[in-house]
Write a protein that holds these residues in place. Structure first.
Motif, PDB file in Angstrom:
ATOM      1  N   ARG A 237       0.836  -1.206   0.000  1.00 28.35           N
ATOM      2  CA  ARG A 237       0.000   0.000   0.000  1.00 28.35           C
ATOM      3  C   ARG A 237       0.867   1.251   0.000  1.00 28.35           C
ATOM      4  N   GLY A 238       0.217   2.385  -0.222  1.00 23.30           N
ATOM      5  CA  GLY A 238       0.945   3.646  -0.302  1.00 23.30           C
ATOM      6  C   GLY A 238       0.859   4.235  -1.698  1.00 23.30           C
ATOM      7  N   PRO A 239       1.347   5.449  -1.884  1.00 19.91           N
ATOM      8  CA  PRO A 239       1.263   6.110  -3.194  1.00 19.91           C
ATOM      9  C   PRO A 239       1.905   5.303  -4.317  1.00 19.91           C
ATOM     10  N   GLU A 240       3.031   4.631  -4.023  1.00 16.35           N
ATOM     11  CA  GLU A 240       3.702   3.846  -5.058  1.00 16.35           C
ATOM     12  C   GLU A 240       2.844   2.649  -5.469  1.00 16.35           C
ATOM     13  N   GLY A 241       2.233   1.993  -4.489  1.00 17.89           N
ATOM     14  CA  GLY A 241       1.354   0.873  -4.810  1.00 17.89           C
ATOM     15  C   GLY A 241       0.136   1.311  -5.599  1.00 17.89           C
ATOM     16  N   ILE A 242      -0.411   2.462  -5.238  1.00 18.07           N
ATOM     17  CA  ILE A 242      -1.569   3.000  -5.964  1.00 18.07           C
ATOM     18  C   ILE A 242      -1.181   3.325  -7.402  1.00 18.07           C
ATOM     19  N   ALA A 243      -0.022   3.955  -7.568  1.00 16.96           N
ATOM     20  CA  ALA A 243       0.432   4.313  -8.921  1.00 16.96           C
ATOM     21  C   ALA A 243       0.593   3.076  -9.787  1.00 16.96           C
ATOM     22  N   GLY A 244       1.118   2.002  -9.220  1.00 14.14           N
ATOM     23  CA  GLY A 244       1.243   0.760  -9.977  1.00 14.14           C
ATOM     24  C   GLY A 244      -0.104   0.164 -10.314  1.00 14.14           C
ATOM     25  N   ALA A 245      -1.035   0.196  -9.346  1.00 17.76           N
ATOM     26  CA  ALA A 245      -2.369  -0.369  -9.573  1.00 17.76           C
ATOM     27  C   ALA A 245      -3.141   0.406 -10.637  1.00 17.76           C
ATOM     28  N   GLU A 246      -2.810   1.672 -10.810  1.00 17.64           N
ATOM     29  CA  GLU A 246      -3.492   2.472 -11.836  1.00 17.64           C
ATOM     30  C   GLU A 246      -3.247   1.920 -13.237  1.00 17.64           C
ATOM     31  N   THR A 247      -2.179   1.166 -13.419  1.00 15.40           N
ATOM     32  CA  THR A 247      -1.866   0.648 -14.750  1.00 15.40           C
ATOM     33  C   THR A 247      -2.582  -0.652 -15.078  1.00 15.40           C
ATOM     34  N   ILE A 248      -3.312  -1.217 -14.121  1.00 13.48           N
ATOM     35  CA  ILE A 248      -4.018  -2.479 -14.372  1.00 13.48           C
ATOM     36  C   ILE A 248      -4.999  -2.337 -15.528  1.00 13.48           C
ATOM     37  N   LEU A 249      -5.752  -1.258 -15.536  1.00 19.76           N
ATOM     38  CA  LEU A 249      -6.791  -1.107 -16.562  1.00 19.76           C
ATOM     39  C   LEU A 249      -6.214  -0.832 -17.945  1.00 19.76           C
ATOM     40  N   SER A 250      -4.918  -0.557 -18.028  1.00 16.85           N
ATOM     41  CA  SER A 250      -4.300  -0.391 -19.345  1.00 16.85           C
ATOM     42  C   SER A 250      -4.267  -1.714 -20.104  1.00 16.85           C
ATOM     43  N   LEU A 251      -4.519  -2.822 -19.415  1.00 20.39           N
ATOM     44  CA  LEU A 251      -4.560  -4.135 -20.059  1.00 20.39           C
ATOM     45  C   LEU A 251      -5.910  -4.417 -20.710  1.00 20.39           C
ATOM     46  N   VAL A 252      -6.870  -3.519 -20.538  1.00 16.95           N
ATOM     47  CA  VAL A 252      -8.236  -3.729 -21.039  1.00 16.95           C
ATOM     48  C   VAL A 252      -8.422  -2.874 -22.291  1.00 16.95           C
ATOM     49  N   PRO A 253      -8.413  -3.487 -23.468  1.00 19.29           N
ATOM     50  CA  PRO A 253      -8.458  -2.697 -24.707  1.00 19.29           C
ATOM     51  C   PRO A 253      -9.778  -1.978 -24.943  1.00 19.29           C
ATOM     52  N   ASP A 254     -10.889  -2.540 -24.483  1.00 19.77           N
ATOM     53  CA  ASP A 254     -12.206  -1.939 -24.721  1.00 19.77           C
ATOM     54  C   ASP A 254     -12.826  -1.491 -23.398  1.00 19.77           C
ATOM     55  N   LEU A 255     -12.104  -0.725 -22.637  1.00 22.32           N
ATOM     56  CA  LEU A 255     -12.543  -0.349 -21.298  1.00 22.32           C
ATOM     57  C   LEU A 255     -13.893   0.354 -21.307  1.00 22.32           C
ATOM     58  N   ALA A 256     -14.160   1.114 -22.346  1.00 25.08           N
ATOM     59  CA  ALA A 256     -15.374   1.933 -22.365  1.00 25.08           C
ATOM     60  C   ALA A 256     -16.660   1.118 -22.432  1.00 25.08           C
ATOM     61  N   VAL A 257     -16.593  -0.180 -22.770  1.00 27.47           N
ATOM     62  CA  VAL A 257     -17.822  -0.970 -22.878  1.00 27.47           C
ATOM     63  C   VAL A 257     -18.367  -1.354 -21.507  1.00 27.47           C
ATOM     64  N   TYR A 258     -17.600  -1.147 -20.444  1.00 26.81           N
ATOM     65  CA  TYR A 258     -18.017  -1.598 -19.116  1.00 26.81           C
ATOM     66  C   TYR A 258     -18.677  -0.473 -18.328  1.00 26.81           C
ATOM     67  N   THR A 259     -19.783  -0.820 -17.701  1.00 28.31           N
ATOM     68  CA  THR A 259     -20.481   0.136 -16.845  1.00 28.31           C
ATOM     69  C   THR A 259     -20.003   0.058 -15.404  1.00 28.31           C
ATOM     70  N   HIS A 260     -19.514  -1.128 -15.004  1.00 25.48           N
ATOM     71  CA  HIS A 260     -19.070  -1.353 -13.633  1.00 25.48           C
ATOM     72  C   HIS A 260     -17.745  -2.115 -13.640  1.00 25.48           C
ATOM     73  N   ILE A 261     -16.895  -1.810 -12.668  1.00 27.03           N
ATOM     74  CA  ILE A 261     -15.667  -2.557 -12.446  1.00 27.03           C
ATOM     75  C   ILE A 261     -15.673  -3.010 -10.996  1.00 27.03           C
ATOM     76  N   CYS A 262     -15.452  -4.294 -10.784  1.00 29.70           N
ATOM     77  CA  CYS A 262     -15.546  -4.879  -9.444  1.00 29.70           C
ATOM     78  C   CYS A 262     -14.229  -5.546  -9.070  1.00 29.70           C
ATOM     79  N   CYS A 263     -13.833  -5.394  -7.816  1.00 34.39           N
ATOM     80  CA  CYS A 263     -12.594  -6.023  -7.360  1.00 34.39           C
ATOM     81  C   CYS A 263     -12.690  -6.320  -5.873  1.00 34.39           C
ATOM     82  N   ALA A 264     -11.809  -7.198  -5.417  1.00 32.25           N
ATOM     83  CA  ALA A 264     -11.694  -7.474  -3.992  1.00 32.25           C
ATOM     84  C   ALA A 264     -10.932  -6.343  -3.315  1.00 32.25           C
ATOM     85  N   VAL A 265     -11.154  -6.198  -2.013  1.00 34.24           N
ATOM     86  CA  VAL A 265     -10.521  -5.100  -1.267  1.00 34.24           C
ATOM     87  C   VAL A 265      -9.907  -5.635   0.021  1.00 34.24           C
TER      88      VAL A 265
END
Length: 299
Positions: free
Chosen positions: A144-172
């Motif tokens: 956790r922390g700013p560095e972990g958040i910055a890395g997690a921000e790149t997860i959605l870059s793996l989704v080529p058609d991100l705009a088709v989704y209305t909801h994104i769900c994940c564990a916390v």
């Protein structure tokens, strides 16, 4: 960092678990990223690793429990980056190490066991110079922390058609991945986190403070913890087996099974409007199932 990662070929798998399912559901299979630095672990660690290399650090120190996937991933990643690693482990050392700690040690991690009271008190840890060697980088528990958040921000870059989704769900757990996803999601997408921790909601405000957009549309649900962190009653084990039989998607007892159980219940209760399309994040963590008895799971 000499870790081969198939970032451009991580599958997004469509699935239908129940005949009652009324919305489209896809899952980003981060569990297939790497056998050790699995799921979201790489994303939460990568900025810390980059910083350690750039700053010429000799090693990385972090924290975790006896079954910590985080420590295992960090030990492997640090070794591949040519860095030392030390894990501060919650609780006294037992007669036999857990499989997770045995694996972390096999990657060169030095394990230091501290009492649960000392582990909970950051002042005790910070004021003990024997725990933190000079020229080492400290990574908070879970990345956790700013560095972990910055890395997690790149997860959605793996989704080529991100705009088709209305909801994104994940564990916390700590909220690190959730925060990164909130920062990277498109403005009209609703982000839903399923907490694996028992207790009152003290996390949403913390996540909100770390968002670039304070009005970001997200919510964390605390109804699917099954008794608390890593608790796995027979109902959850049965769900994991049934879900795998229907979809061929493995889940873990700590995070992803509870997330998928929660999403399935929301679907059954018609939480999502007709025409919604869900993207679920498989955050890995399958190593956590090693604490189960042989034969409990069918995968």
């Amino acid at each position: 960092m000499n870790i081969p990662l198939p970032l451009h070929s991580i599958p997004i798998q469509s699935f239908r678990y129940s005949a009652l399912q009324s919305v489209e559901t896809d899952i980003l299979r981060l569990d297939q990223l790497h056998p050790v630095v699995s799921g979201n672990k790489w994303f939460k660690l990568k900025v810390y690793l980059q910083n350690a290399i750039r700053e010429g650090k000799e090693g990385i120190l972090s924290f975790g429990g006896a079954w910590s996937n985080h420590l295992v991933a960090l030990a492997f990643a640090a070794r591949e980056a040519g860095l030392g690693s030390r894990g501060i482990v919650r609780g006294e050392e037992g007669v036999k190490l857990s499989d997770a700690l045995t694996e972390a040690r096999s990657y060169g991690m030095e394990l230091v066991f501290v009492s649960r009271d000392a582990y909970r008190d950051p002042q005790i840890l910070q004021n003990d110079p024997s725990l933190l060697p000079p020229d080492w980088l400290v990574v908070p528990e879970g990345g956790r922390g700013p560095e972990g958040i910055a890395g997690a921000e790149t997860i959605l870059s793996l989704v080529p058609d991100l705009a088709v989704y209305t909801h994104i769900c994940c564990a916390v757990g700590t909220g690190t991945m959730l925060t990164g996803i909130c920062n990277a999601a498109l403005p009209l997408q609703e982000i839903i986190g399923i907490s694996s921790l028992k207790g009152n909601d003290q996390l949403s405000a913390s996540v909100r403070r770390s968002l670039r957009d304070a009005n970001r549309n997200f919510r964390i649900l605390f109804d699917f913890h099954f008794g608390g962190y890593a608790k796995h009653p027979p109902e959850l084990i049965a769900f994991m087996n049934e879900f795998y039989a229907a979809t061929s998607i493995p889940t873990d007892i700590v995070y992803t099974a509870k997330m998928l159980y929660g999403v399935d219940k929301l679907i059954r209760e018609h939480y999502f409007k007709k025409g919604s399309r869900l993207l679920l994040i498989h955050s890995g963590g399958l190593q956590g199932n090693r604490s189960l008895m042989p034969g409990e799971l069918i995968f």
